[in-house]
Scaffold this motif. Structure first.
Motif, PDB file in Angstrom:
ATOM      1  N   SER A 173       0.709  -1.114   0.098  1.00  0.00           N
ATOM      2  CA  SER A 173       0.035   0.051   0.058  1.00  0.00           C
ATOM      3  C   SER A 173       0.778   1.162  -0.087  1.00  0.00           C
ATOM      4  O   SER A 173       0.281   2.222  -0.450  1.00  0.00           O
ATOM      5  N   SER A 174       2.250   1.080   0.381  1.00  0.00           N
ATOM      6  CA  SER A 174       2.988   2.289   0.312  1.00  0.00           C
ATOM      7  C   SER A 174       3.454   2.623  -1.014  1.00  0.00           C
ATOM      8  O   SER A 174       4.303   3.745  -1.106  1.00  0.00           O
ATOM      9  N   ASN A 175       3.534   1.646  -1.924  1.00  0.00           N
ATOM     10  CA  ASN A 175       4.137   1.981  -3.295  1.00  0.00           C
ATOM     11  C   ASN A 175       3.423   1.435  -4.529  1.00  0.00           C
ATOM     12  O   ASN A 175       3.894   1.493  -5.289  1.00  0.00           O
ATOM     13  N   ALA A 176       1.964   1.818  -4.201  1.00  0.00           N
ATOM     14  CA  ALA A 176       1.142   1.015  -5.243  1.00  0.00           C
ATOM     15  C   ALA A 176       1.083   1.923  -6.248  1.00  0.00           C
ATOM     16  O   ALA A 176       1.232   1.405  -7.587  1.00  0.00           O
ATOM     17  N   ARG A 177       1.115   3.232  -6.176  1.00  0.00           N
ATOM     18  CA  ARG A 177       1.205   4.119  -7.304  1.00  0.00           C
ATOM     19  C   ARG A 177       2.511   3.880  -8.226  1.00  0.00           C
ATOM     20  O   ARG A 177       2.512   4.101  -9.400  1.00  0.00           O
ATOM     21  N   ALA A 178       3.513   4.100  -7.653  1.00  0.00           N
ATOM     22  CA  ALA A 178       4.810   3.838  -8.234  1.00  0.00           C
ATOM     23  C   ALA A 178       4.803   2.423  -8.818  1.00  0.00           C
ATOM     24  O   ALA A 178       5.161   2.483 -10.293  1.00  0.00           O
ATOM     25  N   GLN A 196      -9.548  -5.554  -4.613  1.00  0.00           N
ATOM     26  CA  GLN A 196     -10.198  -4.560  -5.616  1.00  0.00           C
ATOM     27  C   GLN A 196      -9.907  -3.186  -5.035  1.00  0.00           C
ATOM     28  O   GLN A 196      -9.935  -2.292  -5.597  1.00  0.00           O
ATOM     29  N   HIS A 197      -9.899  -3.081  -3.633  1.00  0.00           N
ATOM     30  CA  HIS A 197     -10.198  -1.686  -3.160  1.00  0.00           C
ATOM     31  C   HIS A 197      -8.741  -0.845  -3.091  1.00  0.00           C
ATOM     32  O   HIS A 197      -8.936   0.506  -3.774  1.00  0.00           O
ATOM     33  N   LEU A 198      -7.870  -1.537  -2.920  1.00  0.00           N
ATOM     34  CA  LEU A 198      -6.281  -0.674  -3.275  1.00  0.00           C
ATOM     35  C   LEU A 198      -6.227  -0.523  -4.589  1.00  0.00           C
ATOM     36  O   LEU A 198      -5.866   0.705  -5.172  1.00  0.00           O
ATOM     37  N   GLY A 199      -6.721  -1.345  -5.396  1.00  0.00           N
ATOM     38  CA  GLY A 199      -6.556  -1.023  -6.911  1.00  0.00           C
ATOM     39  C   GLY A 199      -7.408   0.032  -7.520  1.00  0.00           C
ATOM     40  O   GLY A 199      -6.867   1.064  -8.185  1.00  0.00           O
ATOM     41  N   ARG A 200      -8.466  -0.079  -6.813  1.00  0.00           N
ATOM     42  CA  ARG A 200      -9.668   1.151  -7.415  1.00  0.00           C
ATOM     43  C   ARG A 200      -8.836   2.419  -6.754  1.00  0.00           C
ATOM     44  O   ARG A 200      -8.937   3.498  -7.602  1.00  0.00           O
ATOM     45  N   ASN A 201      -8.906   2.521  -5.454  1.00  0.00           N
ATOM     46  CA  ASN A 201      -8.322   3.835  -4.868  1.00  0.00           C
ATOM     47  C   ASN A 201      -6.988   4.407  -5.540  1.00  0.00           C
ATOM     48  O   ASN A 201      -6.627   5.501  -5.993  1.00  0.00           O
ATOM     49  N   THR A 202      -6.023   3.326  -5.719  1.00  0.00           N
ATOM     50  CA  THR A 202      -4.919   3.713  -6.433  1.00  0.00           C
ATOM     51  C   THR A 202      -4.914   4.395  -7.958  1.00  0.00           C
ATOM     52  O   THR A 202      -4.582   5.475  -8.336  1.00  0.00           O
ATOM     53  N   GLY A 203      -5.753   3.483  -8.721  1.00  0.00           N
ATOM     54  CA  GLY A 203      -6.116   4.098 -10.092  1.00  0.00           C
ATOM     55  C   GLY A 203      -6.677   5.253 -10.187  1.00  0.00           C
ATOM     56  O   GLY A 203      -6.481   6.120 -11.078  1.00  0.00           O
ATOM     57  N   TYR A 204      -7.849   5.326  -9.248  1.00  0.00           N
ATOM     58  CA  TYR A 204      -8.657   6.596  -9.233  1.00  0.00           C
ATOM     59  C   TYR A 204      -7.690   7.864  -9.135  1.00  0.00           C
ATOM     60  O   TYR A 204      -7.863   8.811  -9.644  1.00  0.00           O
ATOM     61  N   ALA A 205      -6.863   7.841  -7.848  1.00  0.00           N
ATOM     62  CA  ALA A 205      -5.838   8.788  -7.876  1.00  0.00           C
ATOM     63  C   ALA A 205      -5.053   8.964  -8.606  1.00  0.00           C
ATOM     64  O   ALA A 205      -4.493  10.304  -8.968  1.00  0.00           O
TER      65      ALA A 205
END
Ligand code: 13P
Ligand code: SF4
Length: 388
Positions: A173-178, A196-205
């Motif tokens: 969760s600390s490097n999902a965007r990278a 699905q939630h970490l994926g959705r939140n990262t993609g949306y951001a």
């Protein structure tokens, strides 16, 4: 005598073990009160010296985490493992963390999980056979070649290996965007496992809209749906395919919790773990891994009131620690959300594992099969490389 034996123990060492007969029965430990383990853990820890490091995830109980040499989120603990030369790594966390430590550790290191029942229900939501079936379906639909598989750390080593072998990687969760940026630089679509939630939140951001994401339901495939409950067109147009997994602990936090606390505490700051549902994350001031949440609290001005959406042991610890700094810390859900599998690591299990180690016995060793380890390491190393 009821001991979980390291599969590597020889017959001689097993009989030697029966002769020792001192600290062998886990039941004997479990019959003792928590506090009676303190001195035993401290003594065993001292006797083991530099041969051993004890890692503690932030969701561990106070009675356990206070013995940790290092505490951290899953990313920080995997870095510490990769850098450590200790012969034994005692992991006070859950199974996928210990597995990752074994993959990242050196060949002569041994990883111990004090209670083998400390699993993760989210990691259990993606089985390797289901992921392979999903990939075959994507191949048949002609979308696999544009897709990179990316798995959250909270998954089995087999799934990490699956990703590594197909050009993908692991994230936390600390490097999902990278990790998402890394993947999108190579392919146009991500298959994100298993949360699905970490994926959705990262993609949306990152500016990806919700209708550019599809949910892949592994159970729909088993019921005969070729496209995981979706359609071929939706898969083709998706930038992110979200595996239908979740963390039951973080699903307890609701948007109404944020509204209620904001009404009660004007000026309230809200931080939640990105495993929380999208609607909750949208209402929060910030999202953070467990380490990120701690930093947010540290950096908040004196006098702040902060509501946190994550596991209750971390929230309670922060509440105690920061009360004297004039910061009021609340759980976003006042019923508190407990991770029962993290909770399984008790002082009794820790004392049992350490005292056995003092006597030369490795119990509850976590050992990933070499063929799985090879590709899981590729996927984990890719993660470590994008986050120097
Ligand atoms: P962190 O990597 O943020 O510590 O999260 C691990 C976890 O399991 C959260 O539920
Ligand atoms: Fe797994 Fe959720 Fe527990 Fe984290 S809090 S270890 S995701 S069950």
């Amino acid at each position: 005598m009821n001991l979980v034996l390291d599969e590597a123990l020889s017959e001689e060492s097993v009989s030697a073990l029966y002769e020792v007969g001192t600290s062998c029965s886990l039941e004997d430990y479990l019959a003792q009160p928590d506090h009676s383990m303190d001195a035993r853990i401290a003594r065993a820890r001292e006797q083991l010296g530099a041969t051993t490091i004890l890692l503690g995830h932030h969701y561990q109980r106070d009675e356990v985490i206070r013995f940790a040499d290092y505490t951290g989120d899953s990313y920080k603990l995997s870095r510490i493992t990769a850098d450590s030369n200790a012969k034994y790594i005692v992991f006070c966390g859950v199974h996928f963390m210990a597995e990752s430590a074994d993959v990242l550790g050196k060949p002569d290191q041994q990883v111990i999980l004090p209670d083998l029942n400390a699993g993760c229900s989210m990691a259990d939501m993606a089985e390797i056979s289901q992921v392979e079936a999903c990939w075959r379906a994507l191949e048949n639909a002609g979308v696999a070649e544009d897709t990179i598989p990316l798995t959250y750390m909270n998954s089995t080593a087999a799934i990490k290996a699956f990703c590594g072998e197909r050009g993908g990687l692991v994230c936390t969760s600390s490097n999902a965007r990278a990790a998402f940026e890394w993947a999108f630089a190579r392919k146009k679509r991500i298959l994100f496992l298993p949360d699905q939630h970490l994926g959705r939140n990262t993609g949306y951001a990152m500016g990806i809209s919700l209708n550019e994401m599809s949910v892949w339901d592994p159970w729909a495939v088993q019921l005969g749906g070729n496209y995981g409950g979706s359609t071929r067109t939706a898969l083709e147009h998706s930038k992110i395919l979200l595996w239908k997994g979740h963390c039951a602990v973080h699903q307890r936090f609701l948007p109404s919790h944020v509204d209620q606390l904001r009404a009660k505490y004007p000026g309230l700051r809200v931080i939640v773990h990105p495993e929380c549902r999208w609607e909750v994350c949208q209402k929060a001031d910030a999202l953070g891994s467990t380490e990120g949440i701690i930093k947010f609290v540290e950096e908040s001005p004196m006098g702040s009131t902060i509501a946190i959406g994550t596991e209750v042991h971390l929230v309670n610890r922060l509440a105690k620690e920061y009360a004297s700094h004039g910061k009021k810390i609340l759980s976003l859900d006042d019923a508190g959300c407990l991770c029962t599998t993290m909770y399984r690591i008790s002082p009794q299990h820790l004392a049992w594992a350490l005292e056995n180690l003092v006597e030369g016995r490795v119990v509850n060793r976590i050992k990933v099969k070499p063929e799985v380890k090879k590709w899981a390491k590729v996927a984990l190393d890719r993660m470590l490389e994008i986050n120097p």
